[in-house]
Motif scaffolding. Structure first.
Motif, PDB file in Angstrom:
ATOM      1  N   LEU A  78      41.477 -60.321  58.167  1.00  0.00           N
ATOM      2  CA  LEU A  78      43.175 -60.196  58.304  1.00  0.00           C
ATOM      3  C   LEU A  78      44.007 -61.642  57.983  1.00  0.00           C
ATOM      4  CD1 LEU A  78      43.145 -57.459  61.008  1.00  0.00           C
ATOM      5  CD2 LEU A  78      43.329 -57.090  58.529  1.00  0.00           C
ATOM      6  N   GLY A  79      43.341 -62.655  58.482  1.00  0.00           N
ATOM      7  CA  GLY A  79      44.073 -64.102  58.376  1.00  0.00           C
ATOM      8  C   GLY A  79      43.940 -64.735  57.356  1.00  0.00           C
ATOM      9  N   GLY A  80      42.735 -64.204  56.345  1.00  0.00           N
ATOM     10  CA  GLY A  80      42.692 -64.638  55.071  1.00  0.00           C
ATOM     11  C   GLY A  80      41.461 -65.985  55.409  1.00  0.00           C
ATOM     12  N   GLN A  81      40.936 -66.008  56.483  1.00  0.00           N
ATOM     13  CA  GLN A  81      39.846 -67.431  56.608  1.00  0.00           C
ATOM     14  C   GLN A  81      38.520 -66.908  55.900  1.00  0.00           C
ATOM     15  OE1 GLN A  81      41.706 -66.326  59.550  1.00  0.00           O
ATOM     16  NE2 GLN A  81      43.144 -68.194  59.645  1.00  0.00           N
ATOM     17  N   ILE A  82      38.124 -65.691  55.716  1.00  0.00           N
ATOM     18  CA  ILE A  82      37.224 -65.358  54.937  1.00  0.00           C
ATOM     19  C   ILE A  82      37.372 -64.197  54.042  1.00  0.00           C
ATOM     20  CG2 ILE A  82      35.072 -65.713  56.875  1.00  0.00           C
ATOM     21  CD1 ILE A  82      35.390 -62.786  57.461  1.00  0.00           C
ATOM     22  N   ASP A  83      36.527 -64.004  52.773  1.00  0.00           N
ATOM     23  CA  ASP A  83      36.960 -63.323  51.749  1.00  0.00           C
ATOM     24  C   ASP A  83      36.367 -61.720  51.767  1.00  0.00           C
ATOM     25  OD1 ASP A  83      38.214 -65.615  50.136  1.00  0.00           O
ATOM     26  OD2 ASP A  83      36.136 -66.079  50.039  1.00  0.00           O
ATOM     27  N   LEU A  84      35.279 -61.528  52.188  1.00  0.00           N
ATOM     28  CA  LEU A  84      34.758 -60.327  52.184  1.00  0.00           C
ATOM     29  C   LEU A  84      34.001 -59.918  53.590  1.00  0.00           C
ATOM     30  CD1 LEU A  84      32.873 -60.850  48.802  1.00  0.00           C
ATOM     31  CD2 LEU A  84      34.232 -58.835  49.346  1.00  0.00           C
ATOM     32  N   LEU A  85      33.878 -58.528  53.790  1.00  0.00           N
ATOM     33  CA  LEU A  85      33.223 -58.181  54.900  1.00  0.00           C
ATOM     34  C   LEU A  85      32.835 -56.610  54.461  1.00  0.00           C
ATOM     35  CD1 LEU A  85      32.705 -58.472  58.097  1.00  0.00           C
ATOM     36  CD2 LEU A  85      34.958 -57.515  58.480  1.00  0.00           C
ATOM     37  N   CYS A  86      31.584 -56.398  55.221  1.00  0.00           N
ATOM     38  CA  CYS A  86      31.043 -55.106  55.150  1.00  0.00           C
ATOM     39  C   CYS A  86      31.191 -54.304  56.465  1.00  0.00           C
ATOM     40  CB  CYS A  86      29.578 -55.120  54.682  1.00  0.00           C
ATOM     41  SG  CYS A  86      29.078 -53.347  53.720  1.00  0.00           S
ATOM     42  N   ASP A  87      31.976 -53.428  56.803  1.00  0.00           N
ATOM     43  CA  ASP A  87      31.970 -53.096  58.194  1.00  0.00           C
ATOM     44  C   ASP A  87      32.213 -51.470  58.165  1.00  0.00           C
ATOM     45  OD1 ASP A  87      32.442 -53.381  61.032  1.00  0.00           O
ATOM     46  OD2 ASP A  87      34.256 -54.217  60.765  1.00  0.00           O
ATOM     47  N   GLN A  88      31.887 -51.073  59.420  1.00  0.00           N
ATOM     48  CA  GLN A  88      31.964 -49.626  59.642  1.00  0.00           C
ATOM     49  C   GLN A  88      33.419 -49.000  59.579  1.00  0.00           C
ATOM     50  OE1 GLN A  88      29.727 -51.449  61.884  1.00  0.00           O
ATOM     51  NE2 GLN A  88      28.856 -49.939  63.364  1.00  0.00           N
ATOM     52  N   THR A  89      33.496 -47.718  59.165  1.00  0.00           N
ATOM     53  CA  THR A  89      34.990 -47.132  59.033  1.00  0.00           C
ATOM     54  C   THR A  89      35.692 -47.242  60.435  1.00  0.00           C
ATOM     55  OG1 THR A  89      33.952 -45.010  59.468  1.00  0.00           O
ATOM     56  CG2 THR A  89      34.364 -45.581  57.245  1.00  0.00           C
ATOM     57  N   ALA A 134      25.747 -41.092  67.329  1.00  0.00           N
ATOM     58  CA  ALA A 134      26.840 -41.318  66.299  1.00  0.00           C
ATOM     59  C   ALA A 134      26.289 -41.636  65.183  1.00  0.00           C
ATOM     60  CB  ALA A 134      27.866 -41.961  66.809  1.00  0.00           C
ATOM     61  N   ASP A 135      26.816 -41.126  63.902  1.00  0.00           N
ATOM     62  CA  ASP A 135      26.584 -41.805  62.422  1.00  0.00           C
ATOM     63  C   ASP A 135      27.817 -42.205  61.928  1.00  0.00           C
ATOM     64  OD1 ASP A 135      23.906 -40.919  62.530  1.00  0.00           O
ATOM     65  OD2 ASP A 135      24.169 -39.008  61.609  1.00  0.00           O
ATOM     66  N   VAL A 136      27.958 -43.288  61.367  1.00  0.00           N
ATOM     67  CA  VAL A 136      29.003 -44.072  61.042  1.00  0.00           C
ATOM     68  C   VAL A 136      28.752 -44.620  59.686  1.00  0.00           C
ATOM     69  CG1 VAL A 136      31.173 -45.431  61.571  1.00  0.00           C
ATOM     70  CG2 VAL A 136      29.616 -44.668  63.385  1.00  0.00           C
ATOM     71  N   PRO A 137      29.941 -44.427  58.590  1.00  0.00           N
ATOM     72  CA  PRO A 137      29.756 -45.072  57.264  1.00  0.00           C
ATOM     73  C   PRO A 137      30.315 -46.431  57.425  1.00  0.00           C
ATOM     74  CG  PRO A 137      31.136 -42.893  57.224  1.00  0.00           C
ATOM     75  CD  PRO A 137      30.721 -43.234  58.611  1.00  0.00           C
ATOM     76  N   MET A 138      29.773 -47.400  56.374  1.00  0.00           N
ATOM     77  CA  MET A 138      30.250 -48.571  56.204  1.00  0.00           C
ATOM     78  C   MET A 138      31.382 -48.582  54.764  1.00  0.00           C
ATOM     79  SD  MET A 138      27.431 -50.827  57.156  1.00  0.00           S
ATOM     80  CE  MET A 138      28.220 -52.152  58.086  1.00  0.00           C
ATOM     81  N   VAL A 139      32.175 -49.528  54.765  1.00  0.00           N
ATOM     82  CA  VAL A 139      32.862 -49.694  53.539  1.00  0.00           C
ATOM     83  C   VAL A 139      32.758 -51.335  53.422  1.00  0.00           C
ATOM     84  CG1 VAL A 139      34.301 -47.930  53.205  1.00  0.00           C
ATOM     85  CG2 VAL A 139      35.092 -49.663  54.698  1.00  0.00           C
ATOM     86  N   LEU A 140      32.888 -51.840  52.013  1.00  0.00           N
ATOM     87  CA  LEU A 140      33.090 -53.097  51.689  1.00  0.00           C
ATOM     88  C   LEU A 140      34.600 -53.579  51.549  1.00  0.00           C
ATOM     89  CD1 LEU A 140      31.680 -55.702  50.816  1.00  0.00           C
ATOM     90  CD2 LEU A 140      31.552 -54.795  48.417  1.00  0.00           C
ATOM     91  N   VAL A 141      35.065 -54.282  52.289  1.00  0.00           N
ATOM     92  CA  VAL A 141      36.520 -54.534  52.275  1.00  0.00           C
ATOM     93  C   VAL A 141      36.770 -56.307  51.856  1.00  0.00           C
ATOM     94  CG1 VAL A 141      37.342 -52.764  53.871  1.00  0.00           C
ATOM     95  CG2 VAL A 141      36.612 -54.811  54.773  1.00  0.00           C
ATOM     96  N   ALA A 142      37.893 -56.325  51.654  1.00  0.00           N
ATOM     97  CA  ALA A 142      38.112 -58.086  51.384  1.00  0.00           C
ATOM     98  C   ALA A 142      39.509 -58.211  51.897  1.00  0.00           C
ATOM     99  CB  ALA A 142      38.080 -58.223  49.702  1.00  0.00           C
ATOM    100  N   ARG A 143      39.937 -59.501  51.979  1.00  0.00           N
ATOM    101  CA  ARG A 143      41.240 -59.886  52.275  1.00  0.00           C
ATOM    102  C   ARG A 143      42.068 -59.331  51.370  1.00  0.00           C
ATOM    103  NH1 ARG A 143      42.430 -64.353  49.127  1.00  0.00           N
ATOM    104  NH2 ARG A 143      40.617 -65.712  48.276  1.00  0.00           N
ATOM    105  N   LYS A 144      43.498 -58.941  51.598  1.00  0.00           N
ATOM    106  CA  LYS A 144      44.238 -58.069  50.871  1.00  0.00           C
ATOM    107  C   LYS A 144      44.555 -59.036  49.472  1.00  0.00           C
ATOM    108  CE  LYS A 144      48.969 -58.186  52.506  1.00  0.00           C
ATOM    109  NZ  LYS A 144      49.219 -59.324  53.349  1.00  0.00           N
ATOM    110  N   ASP A 145      44.718 -60.241  49.670  1.00  0.00           N
ATOM    111  CA  ASP A 145      45.077 -60.925  48.520  1.00  0.00           C
ATOM    112  C   ASP A 145      43.814 -61.401  47.257  1.00  0.00           C
ATOM    113  OD1 ASP A 145      44.205 -62.557  50.306  1.00  0.00           O
ATOM    114  OD2 ASP A 145      46.085 -63.944  50.081  1.00  0.00           O
ATOM    115  N   LEU A 146      42.617 -60.734  47.831  1.00  0.00           N
ATOM    116  CA  LEU A 146      41.449 -61.250  46.816  1.00  0.00           C
ATOM    117  C   LEU A 146      42.040 -60.672  45.340  1.00  0.00           C
ATOM    118  CD1 LEU A 146      39.038 -62.959  47.166  1.00  0.00           C
ATOM    119  CD2 LEU A 146      37.839 -60.741  46.973  1.00  0.00           C
ATOM    120  N   PRO A 147      41.666 -61.317  44.307  1.00  0.00           N
ATOM    121  CA  PRO A 147      42.311 -60.741  42.857  1.00  0.00           C
ATOM    122  C   PRO A 147      41.737 -59.629  42.474  1.00  0.00           C
ATOM    123  CG  PRO A 147      42.049 -63.356  42.955  1.00  0.00           C
ATOM    124  CD  PRO A 147      41.500 -62.824  44.430  1.00  0.00           C
TER     125      PRO A 147
END
Ligand code: ASP
Length: 322
Positions: free
Chosen positions: A191-202, A118-131
């Protein structure tokens, strides 16, 4: 001496043929290196379920966690080579030799190759309230908040770690990294806001992006991800050449008889051609691979090419563990 050797190898071939003829007559364990509910686990469970039908035998998923995926590979390397233990691993199989000084296994010598999966892309995401609201703002924000932000990953050599490392080296600013045993627990903390950023698979991020539960800054692929057309790539936002996707391979312990490898390979290729699997993968932003990649040669060639490509980069970056 020669005669003894010939007799011994003939006996081995005969024993293998007997083993292969009845195969599989018991549950097959697909070992994966990361937490339940994460991206690798999701792909593995779809594969295991589909391969169970082709093989007419249950395939269960076992999560063998720790050390960025290297413990699972070691566990399968040491397993009996009888076709009842296989490993589903990703890029980490190719990159761990550059990152671990003491590695218990040799990706090029200790396994039989079944095929790519399988091939899977990644995206850079953050907690939703990061400015910051886009990549440009994010880079400025990270630089202005040196030492204050955190980024999760699934341990040294996990793809989340590799992606984070490439991103941070592109912007030239370090961030505190928080290792987990998979990105499922890292995502919970994001999701709980304990960390700010994550690069994870789609695989794990798509539903949260669609639901607005995380902020997304870009995809790691060359072209935009079909299932997330509004998410720009990192490359198109001023990071040319930033390209990383997650590929998977199915392995068996060295010495697993070839007729068994062929049966497992047949089931893998059936899964890759299955419209149901294709639809499930597409919904997760993932893709099945072409039949010629889902073969021992297809996996071995790709593994070697990825080792040659990333090994020198990670060795130079000095990301090591003993
Ligand atoms: N994809 C892994 C997981 O399933 C983690 C990683 O390699 O980043 O959790």
């Amino acid at each position: 001496m020669l005669k003894k050797l010939i007799v011994a190898s003939a006996a081995l071939l005969a024993a293998n043929a007997v083993l292969a003829a009845d195969y599989p007559d018991q549950t097959i364990t697909m070992v994966i290196p990361f937490s339940a509910g994460g991206p690798t686990d999701t792909i593995a469970r779809i594969l295991a379920q589909t391969m169970s039908k082709s093989l007419k035998q249950t395939v269960i998923v076992e999560n063998a966690l720790g050390a960025g995926g290297t413990l699972a590979a070691g566990r399968v390397m040491r397993a009996r080579p009888d076709g009842y233990t296989v490993l589903l691993h990703h890029n980490g199989m190719a990159t761990s030799p550059a990152m671990y000084r003491k590695l218990a296994f040799n990706p090029l010598g200790d396994f039989e190759y079944i095929g790519q999966a399988a091939d899977v892309p990644m995206v850079l995401v953050a907690r939703k309230d990061l400015p910051p609201n886009n990549l440009k703002e994010l880079i400025a924000y990270v630089k202005a908040n040196k030492g204050k932000l955190s980024m999760g990953n699934a341990g040294l050599g996990a793809v989340s770690h590799q992606c984070g490392m490439l991103f941070l080296s592109a912007i030239g600013t370090p961030i505190t990294t928080v290792p987990y045993k998979g990105t499922a627990p890292a995502m919970n903390d994001l999701l709980g806001g304990q960390i700010d950023l994550l690069c994870d698979q789609t695989t794990s991020t798509t539903s949260h992006i669609r639901a607005g539960k995380v902020k997304v800054y870009g995809a790691t692929t060359k072209a935009r991800v079909a299932s997330l057309p509004n998410v720009p790539t990192l490359a198109e936002q001023g990071m040319p050449g930033f390209e990383m996707y997650v590929w998977h391979g199915l392995y068996a312990p060295k010495g697993t008889p070839q007729p068994i490898i062929a049966k497992l390979g047949g089931a893998l290729r059936e899964a890759m051609a299955d419209p149901n699997v294709k639809a499930k993968f597409a919904d997760l932003g993932a893709e099945t691979v072409a039949a010629d990649k889902a073969t021992p040669a297809g996996l071995q060639t790709h593994l070697k090419a990825e080792m040659d490509k990333w090994g020198p980069i990670y060795k130079k970056a000095g990301a090591f563990a003993d």
